[in-house]
Design an enzyme around this catalytic site. Structure first.
Site, PDB file in Angstrom:
ATOM      1  N   GLY A 216       0.815  -1.209   0.000  1.00 39.93           N
ATOM      2  CA  GLY A 216       0.000   0.000   0.000  1.00 39.93           C
ATOM      3  C   GLY A 216       0.843   1.250   0.000  1.00 39.93           C
ATOM      4  O   GLY A 216       2.078   1.204   0.083  1.00 39.93           O
ATOM      5  N   GLY A 218       2.483   4.591   1.458  1.00 42.26           N
ATOM      6  CA  GLY A 218       3.033   4.919   2.760  1.00 42.26           C
ATOM      7  C   GLY A 218       2.114   5.790   3.599  1.00 42.26           C
ATOM      8  O   GLY A 218       1.990   5.598   4.820  1.00 42.26           O
ATOM      9  N   GLY A 222       1.740   3.743   6.830  1.00 40.83           N
ATOM     10  CA  GLY A 222       2.956   4.014   7.592  1.00 40.83           C
ATOM     11  C   GLY A 222       2.718   4.390   9.041  1.00 40.83           C
ATOM     12  O   GLY A 222       3.334   3.825   9.956  1.00 40.83           O
ATOM     13  N   GLU A 260      18.425   3.733   7.098  1.00 35.78           N
ATOM     14  CA  GLU A 260      19.446   3.853   6.055  1.00 35.78           C
ATOM     15  C   GLU A 260      18.860   4.728   4.972  1.00 35.78           C
ATOM     16  O   GLU A 260      17.911   4.336   4.286  1.00 35.78           O
ATOM     17  CB  GLU A 260      19.827   2.464   5.531  1.00 35.78           C
ATOM     18  CG  GLU A 260      21.155   2.445   4.791  1.00 35.78           C
ATOM     19  CD  GLU A 260      21.007   2.571   3.300  1.00 35.78           C
ATOM     20  OE1 GLU A 260      21.056   3.728   2.806  1.00 35.78           O
ATOM     21  OE2 GLU A 260      20.818   1.554   2.629  1.00 35.78           O
ATOM     22  N   CYS A 294      21.734   4.450  -3.304  1.00 37.75           N
ATOM     23  CA  CYS A 294      22.073   5.467  -2.305  1.00 37.75           C
ATOM     24  C   CYS A 294      23.573   5.577  -2.086  1.00 37.75           C
ATOM     25  O   CYS A 294      24.077   6.619  -1.651  1.00 37.75           O
ATOM     26  CB  CYS A 294      21.366   5.174  -0.989  1.00 37.75           C
ATOM     27  SG  CYS A 294      21.541   3.468  -0.438  1.00 37.75           S
TER      28      CYS A 294
END
Length: 501
Positions: A216, A218, A222, A260, A294
């Protein structure tokens, strides 16, 4: 150059729709709404997933909570056997999962096959052994024995991104399972086909409720996930903006987090570097996973004595990169994972020229006719870049590298560290003292000397500054999935005498 794109969606047993995985069952979402998973190379719909909401999250957390008492008391050998079997099954269908990753993410098949999947398998192998490595401690005193037990936390919320979904899933659930925790996993709503199919195959291995997967947006799931009083820890990989919200949510019940986040890593090339090898690394850093990494060395610091030779070779290398159908093993650069990311990268390409940077190569979407329906961007290098420019300070997350020239090491180090990020970095030099000096000065969690992306098993990975906190990909992460309990056993008989009446 580019090869003709082909449709392979129906060749790999992809279902037309996937449910949430809760309590060992595949169920429809409470809302009844779904989200399309797309192939970013063609724009075609691959399948549909559930658009989860708070009720779905509550059900998943309840299942994880119910499973925790038994799972937390399971034998290390039981957990180890499951993780080894996961790795075995992944190896048996290596190319299948690599294909699903490529179909939904747009990364080249060669990367899914030779980077994503081996790294994913490696995480389960690494943490299979960790089930027996959760050591406590004893301390001896003349009048007592101190025992430190290490225990699992409970229900762990795990939120993973779309750029390397299988690897992100593995580095989250493997240590959580090894240490006896249960999990509610929320994958990215844009790219998660490989992860969902993984749990379809692995469902029979795990006791119901040990792992639960809710898909779903966020914004819809969330807050309910991270603020639940039944969640003991949250692990998140993604953007700084989302991390700020997660930290706020986690403060509701004062639960620990490992985060992270982004990076704007300095890739430093000194005057004595092996230029050809450094060019290869800079090329890889630019195009690997379309720059959606990243760790990417997106700020390339070139010593002025080698700048001309390096840039000439760098330009030639990037212009020879084969961009095309990601399913073709010859393709080296695929499509950005979503239209949203494609548009974001293009906005930075425009911004760069507005800021005064110059295009060495690339600088636009692909102009190949057979790639017109996909999110394809040419590998791009900007020169005449100042470290204060937005393209040098903000994470673009695309196949874009900014070149900054330097001559004075101290000034270069100040620029390299002048960023809100601190995730990775690289240095090229034949001078061992200089290599160590620069590596120690870099304010970053990982430094690679004379080979970028030189990832090795059980090396901690994580960030300084706004790149997050906590470490993953090594046994060090087990400290984040366990807590200690101190037990003191008295050996001295009788009363202390301090309160004798």
């Amino acid at each position: 150059m580019a090869t003709q794109l082909r449709s392979a969606e129906n060749e790999y047993g992809i279902k037309s729709e996937y449910g949430h995985y809760i309590g060992g069952e595949w169920i429809a979402g409470d809302s009844g709404k779904t989200i399309d998973l797309l192939n970013p190379s063609t724009g075609k719909v691959l399948t549909k997933i559930q658009a989860g909401n708070a009720k779905d999250i509550e059900r998943a957390i309840a299942a994880a909570k119910a499973a925790f008492p038994k799972w937390s008391q399971s034998l290390p050998g039981e957990r180890q056997e499951i993780l080894i079997e996961v790795a075995r099954r992944l190896k048996a269908r290596h190319s299948h999962y690599a294909t699903l990753e490529t179909l939904n993410n747009g990364k080249p098949m060669r990367e899914s096959m030779y980077f994503d999947m081996p790294q994913t398998i490696g995480q389960f192998e690494l943490f299979a052994g960790a089930a027996y490595g959760l050591h406590g401690q004893t301390l001896d005193y003349p009048d007592a024995i101190g025992i430190v037990h290490r225990e699992p936390l409970g229900v762990c919320a795990q939120i993973i991104p779309w750029n390397v979904p299988m690897l992100m899933m593995a580095c989250k659930i493997a240590p959580a399972l090894a240490s006896g925790n249960t999990v509610v996993l929320k994958p990215a709503e844009t790219v998660c086909l490989s992860v969902i199919e993984f749990f379809v195959e692995m469902a029979d291995l795990l006791p119901p409720g040990v792992i639960n997967v809710v898909t779903g947006y966020g914004a819809d799931v969330g807050e309910a996930l991270v603020t639940s009083p039944d969640v003991a820890k949250v692990a998140f990989t993604g953007s700084i903006a989302t991390a700020r919200r997660i930290i706020q949510y986690a403060s509701a019940n004062i639960i620990p987090q490992t985060l992270e986040l982004g990076g704007k890593s300095a890739h430093i090339v000194c005057g004595d570097a092996d230029i050809d090898a450094a060019v290869e690394s800079a090329t890889m850093s630019t195009v690997l996973n379309k720059g959606e990494v990243c760790l990417a060395g997106s700020r390339l610091f070139l010593h002025q004595s080698i700048q001309d030779e390096f840039l000439a070779k760098f330009k030639t290398a990037l212009e020879g990169i084969r961009q095309g159908d990601p399913l073709d093993m010859a393709t080296q650069l695929g499509a950005q994972a979503s239209k949203m990311q494609f548009d974001k990268v293009q906005s930075y390409l425009r911004l760069a020229t507005e800021e005064g940077a110059e295009v060495l190569t690339g600088g636009s979407r692909s102009d190949a006719a057979d790639l017109a329906d996909g999110n394809f961007i040419k590998p791009t290098v900007f020169t005449n870049v100042n470290n204060s420019m937005r393209i040098a300070q903000e994470e673009i997350f695309g196949p874009v590298t900014s070149v900054i020239t330097w001559s004075d090491e101290d000034d270069m180090m100040k620029q390299a560290n002048n960023t809100t990020y601190g995730l990775a970095g690289g240095v090229w030099t034949k001078d061992i003292a200089r290599a160590h000096r620069i590596a120690r000065k870099l304010e970053t969690g990982t430094v690679w000397i004379n080979r970028y992306y030189n990832l090795k098993a059980n090396m901690p990975l994580g960030g300084y500054k706004q790149s997050g906190f906590g470490r993953e990909f090594s046994h060090e992460v087990l400290n984040h999935y366990t807590q200690t309990k101190s037990v003191v056993v008295n050996l001295q008989e009788g009363r202390t005498g301090m309160f004798d009446q």
